[in-house]
Scaffold this motif. Structure first.
Motif, short mmCIF file in Angstrom:
data_model
loop_
_atom_site.label_atom_id
_atom_site.label_comp_id
_atom_site.label_asym_id
_atom_site.label_seq_id
_atom_site.Cartn_x
_atom_site.Cartn_y
_atom_site.Cartn_z
N TYR A 55 -5.13 -10.18 31.31
CA TYR A 55 -6.22 -10.98 31.87
C TYR A 55 -7.52 -10.20 32.05
O TYR A 55 -8.38 -10.60 32.81
CB TYR A 55 -5.81 -11.59 33.23
CG TYR A 55 -4.58 -12.48 33.16
CD1 TYR A 55 -4.67 -13.78 32.71
CD2 TYR A 55 -3.34 -11.99 33.55
CE1 TYR A 55 -3.55 -14.60 32.65
CE2 TYR A 55 -2.21 -12.79 33.48
CZ TYR A 55 -2.33 -14.10 33.04
OH TYR A 55 -1.21 -14.90 32.98
N TYR A 56 -7.66 -9.08 31.34
CA TYR A 56 -8.89 -8.28 31.48
C TYR A 56 -10.06 -8.91 30.72
O TYR A 56 -11.20 -8.63 31.01
CB TYR A 56 -8.67 -6.85 30.99
CG TYR A 56 -8.05 -5.96 32.04
CD1 TYR A 56 -8.83 -5.36 33.02
CD2 TYR A 56 -6.69 -5.74 32.08
CE1 TYR A 56 -8.28 -4.55 34.00
CE2 TYR A 56 -6.10 -4.93 33.05
CZ TYR A 56 -6.91 -4.35 34.00
OH TYR A 56 -6.35 -3.56 34.97
N HIS A 57 -9.75 -9.71 29.71
CA HIS A 57 -10.80 -10.36 28.94
C HIS A 57 -10.49 -11.84 28.81
O HIS A 57 -9.32 -12.23 28.74
CB HIS A 57 -10.90 -9.76 27.53
CG HIS A 57 -11.25 -8.31 27.52
ND1 HIS A 57 -10.30 -7.31 27.46
CD2 HIS A 57 -12.44 -7.67 27.58
CE1 HIS A 57 -10.89 -6.13 27.47
NE2 HIS A 57 -12.19 -6.32 27.56
N PRO A 58 -11.52 -12.69 28.75
CA PRO A 58 -11.28 -14.09 28.42
C PRO A 58 -10.80 -14.22 26.97
O PRO A 58 -10.77 -13.22 26.23
CB PRO A 58 -12.66 -14.74 28.62
CG PRO A 58 -13.64 -13.62 28.55
CD PRO A 58 -12.94 -12.39 29.01
N THR A 59 -10.42 -15.40 26.55
CA THR A 59 -9.69 -15.54 25.28
C THR A 59 -10.46 -16.30 24.20
O THR A 59 -9.86 -16.81 23.26
CB THR A 59 -8.36 -16.26 25.53
OG1 THR A 59 -8.63 -17.54 26.14
CG2 THR A 59 -7.45 -15.45 26.43
#
Length: 566
Positions: A55-59
Motif C-alpha cells: 500500500y505504499y503506492h496507489p495502483t
C-alpha cells in the motif's frame, strides 16, 4: 505538412531510443521496482490491490498495465502455452519461473517496457502541443525535439514502471489547464495522483487555472464542485482499492508520516545542498548542450517577466513547486533521477522557447542558428544513444556475471547481503552456493530465498560473522556510497550488525581482500568540502540513465588465503 513530417521524425527517433535496449538484463529482473511481477499477482488473484507493494503506492499504473497485458495473455492462451505450469513456477519465485520459462520472462518484460516506450513518445507529442499553445508552433517543435533526445527521459522509458505514465498525465493535465478545460484537467490530475502521490502538486496549477477562468461567485461554486468531483473520480477510478482497502492505505501512510517525522529530527544538511545536487543531476539528465539552452531560456523568461502570460504562470507554478518540494523540503538530499524526472519534459520548454527566439532574431546569421540547433540535437542524440548502450551491454552486471563465471570456480561459496539482481544475473545462481542472511542456496528448499524478512536467523548470522567472520570463499557487495556507512542514520536503518561488518570489510579488518570492482564510467563523487553534495565524474560524456538503478557499483572480495585470477 512540413511541421507534421518533422514531428513524425522526432517522435520516431524518440521511439527508437526508448525501445533500443529494452531487453536489458533479461530474463533476470535487474530492477525490482518494475511492476510486472506485481501486476501478474494482481491478475492471478483477480484483485485491484497490489499487496506486494504494501500500500505504499496507489495502483493507477498497475491497473493500466494489467489492461495492456490482456492481449498478451490472450495470445498465450490461444497458442496453448502451459499457463498452469507457469503459475506453479511463479509461485516459488520469479527466479524459478524465469529459469523454467525464459521466453515468457523475456517477452512479458519487453512487452511491458515497450508500453512505456510508446507512452514516452506520446509525452514528446504532448510537449509539442504544450509548447505550441504556450509559446508558438516553432517553440513546441523545438521543445519536442530536445525532449526526444534527452538521455534521462529516454532512460526511464525503458522501465515497466509508473514514471512515464505519470509524466504523461502531468503534461496532459497542464495542457488541459492552459486550454481552459478545467473539468478534464481535474480528472487528469486525479488520475495522476492515482499513479504517484507526488502528483498532488498539480493541485496548485489546477487552482491557478481555475481562478483565471472564474468570472463570478456562482460560477466559482459550480465550477469548484465540478472540479473537486472530477479530481476525486479520477483518483478513485484508477485506484478503487483506496475505497475497498482504506485501512491498509491509512496504516501505511501513518507509518510513513511517523518515519519521516523521526527522520526530520536528525542532523540537517544546509538548504542549498538539495538544489545544488539536483542542478548537477539535471545537467547529467539533459547533457551539457540542452541544459545550457534551458538556462538561456530561463534567463529570457526572467527578463520578460512583465509580459508573462496566464498559460506560462500555470506551467511555472508547477515547476517551481515541484522543484522546491523535491530539492528543499525533502529530507533525502542525495540526487536521484526518479525524484526529479517529472519536471524534465516541462523544463525543455525553456530550451524550445530560447532557440525559437534565436531563430526569430534576424540579426543572427542562419548558419549560426541552424548550426547551434544541430550541434545541440546531434550531440544529445549520441549522448542518449550512449546511455542506451548501458542497457544493451555496458551495465556493470553484464561484466560482473562474466567475471564471476570465468574467475570463481563452480560450487564456491559466495556471501552477499543484497538480492542477486543487484550484483549479477541470476542465471548463475545454480552454479554456486550463495549465502544470504545465514541461508545457503544449496540447502534451501522453501520460497523467496532473497527475502531478508524471511530469514529467521539473520540477526544471529550477522552477530556470528562480526565475531568470527564469514566462512564464504567470496563476498560480493553492491555499495554506491561507502562514506554513508559511517553515518548514524545509516547504522540505524540497516540490520543490526550489518553496517559494522561492511565497515570492517572495506577497511580490510576481515579475512577478505578486494579483487575486483565494477563501476559505471560516471559515478557520483562525494564532495570533501560541502557535506551531502555529490557531483558526477564527467558532465560531458559517459551518461548513466537512472544511476543507482542502472549499472550499480559492485565490489568482489576474495578470502585472503585463496588465489584468484583477475
Amino acid at each position: 505538412m512540413k511541421t507534421r513530417l518533422i514531428l513524425i521524425v522526432i517522435i520516431a527517433i524518440n521511439l527508437f531510443l526508448n525501445v533500443y535496449g529494452n531487453d536489458w538484463g533479461l530474463p533476470s529482473r535487474w530492477y525490482v521496482d518494475e511492476k510486472v511481477s506485481n501486476v501478474l499477482h494482481m491478475l492471478n488473484d483477480k484483485t485491484t490491490v497490489d499487496v506486494y507493494d504494501f500500500y505504499y503506492h496507489p495502483t493507477g499504473y498497475q491497473i493500466f498495465l494489467a489492461f495492456c497485458l490482456l492481449p498478451f495473455f490472450a495470445c498465450l492462451m490461444l497458442s496453448g502455452y502451459p499457463v498452469e505450469m507457469l503459475k506453479n513456477a511463479a509461485s516459488t519465485s520469479w527466479m524459478e519461473m524465469a529459469k523454467s520459462f525464459p521466453d515468457f520472462a523475456v517477452n512479458i518484460y519487453v512487452y511491458s517496457r515497450t508500453v512505456s516506450a510508446v507512452l514516452g513518445a506520446l509525452v514528446v507529442y504532448m510537449v509539442f502541443l504544450l509548447g505550441k499553445k504556450v509559446y508558438s508552433e516553432k517553440a513546441g517543435l523545438l521543445s519536442a525535439a530536445f525532449l526526444a533526445v534527452t538521455m534521462g527521459f529516454v532512460g526511464v522509458n525503458h522501465f515497466a514502471k509508473y514514471t512515464t505514465f505519470e509524466m504523461f498525465f502531468v503534461v496532459l493535465t497542464l495542457l488541459l489547464c492552459v486550454r481552459n478545460s478545467i473539468f478534464w484537467a481535474a480528472l487528469s490530475a486525479g488520475i495522476s495522483l492515482s499513479i504517484q502521490l507526488d502528483a498532488f502538486i498539480l493541485l496548485l496549477p489546477l487552482a491557478v487555472a481555475f481562478l483565471f477562468n472564474v468570472k463570478n461567485f456562482r460560477q466559482f461554486i459550480l465550477s469548484a464542485l465540478g472540479m473537486v468531483s472530477a479530481y476525486i473520480a479520477g483518483f478513485i477510478a484508477a485506484t478503487p482499492s483506496f475505497i475497498t482497502h482504506f485501512s491498509g492505505y491509512t496504516q501505511t501512510f501513518k507509518k510513513l508520516f511517523l518515519s519521516n517525522s523521526a527522520a526530520a529530527g536528525g542532523e540537517k544538511l544546509p538548504l542549498f545542498v538539495g538544489p545544488l545536487n539536483y542542478f548537477f543531476e539535471l545537467l547529467s539528465i539533459y547533457g551539457i548542450f540542452i541544459f545550457i539552452l534551458i538556462l538561456c531560456g530561463l534567463y529570457l523568461a526572467v527578463r520578460r517577466y512583465k509580459k508573462i502570460t496566464k498559460s506560462e504562470i500555470v506551467i511555472y507554478v508547477f515547476i517551481l513547486a515541484y522543484l522546491f518540494m523535491m530539492t528543499v523540503v525533502s529530507d533525502d538530499k542525495y540526487p536521484q533521477s526518479k525524484h526529479i524526472i517529472i519536471v524534465v519534459p516541462l523544463l525543455v520548454l525553456f530550451a524550445g522557447k530560447g532557440v525559437s527566439a534565436l531563430f526569430e532574431n534576424k540579426k543572427v546569421a542562419s548558419s549560426i542558428k541552424y548550426g547551434l540547433f544541430l550541434t545541440a540535437f546531434v550531440y544529445s542524440l549520441f549522448y542518449s544513444f550512449k546511455g542506451d548502450l548501458i542497457f544493451v551491454r555496458e551495465d556493470t552486471r553484464y561484466k560482473s556475471t562474466e567475471w564471476i563465471l570465468v574467475n570463481i570456480p563452480k560450487g564456491s561459496k559466495i556471501e552477499t547481503f543484497d538480492q542477486i539482481n543487484y550484483i549479477c544475473s541470476d542465471g548463475i545462481f545454480d552454479n554456486y552456493d550463495f549465502i544470504y542472511m545465514g541461508k545457503s542456496s544449496k540447502n534451501f528448499k522453501g520460497k523467496f530465498f532473497f527475502k531478508w524478512d524471511k530469514a529467521e536467523n539473520r540477526e544471529a548470522h550477522l552477530r556470528d560473522i562480526n565475531r568470527h567472520d564469514s566462512d564464504a570463499d567470496f563476498i560480493i557487495v553492491n555499495m554506491e556510497k561507502i562514506e554513508e556507512l559511517y553515518l548514524s542514520e545509516t547504522s540505524n536503518s540497516y540490520l543490526p550488525g550489518l553496517t559494522q561488518y561492511l565497515i570492517d570489510l572495506f577497511e580490510g579488518k576481515k579475512s577478505f581482500k578486494p579483487v575486483k570492482i565494477f563501476a559505471s564510467g560516471n559515478r557520483k563523487i562525494a564532495s570533501r568540502k560541502i557535506r551531502g553534495f555529490y557531483y558526477p565524474q564527467s558532465v560531458l560524456w559517459n551518461p548513466v540513465p537512472s544511476p543507482d538503478v542502472v549499472s550499480p557499483t559492485i565490489y568482489i572480495f576474495e578470502r585472503k588465503d585463496r588465489k584468484c585470477q583477475n
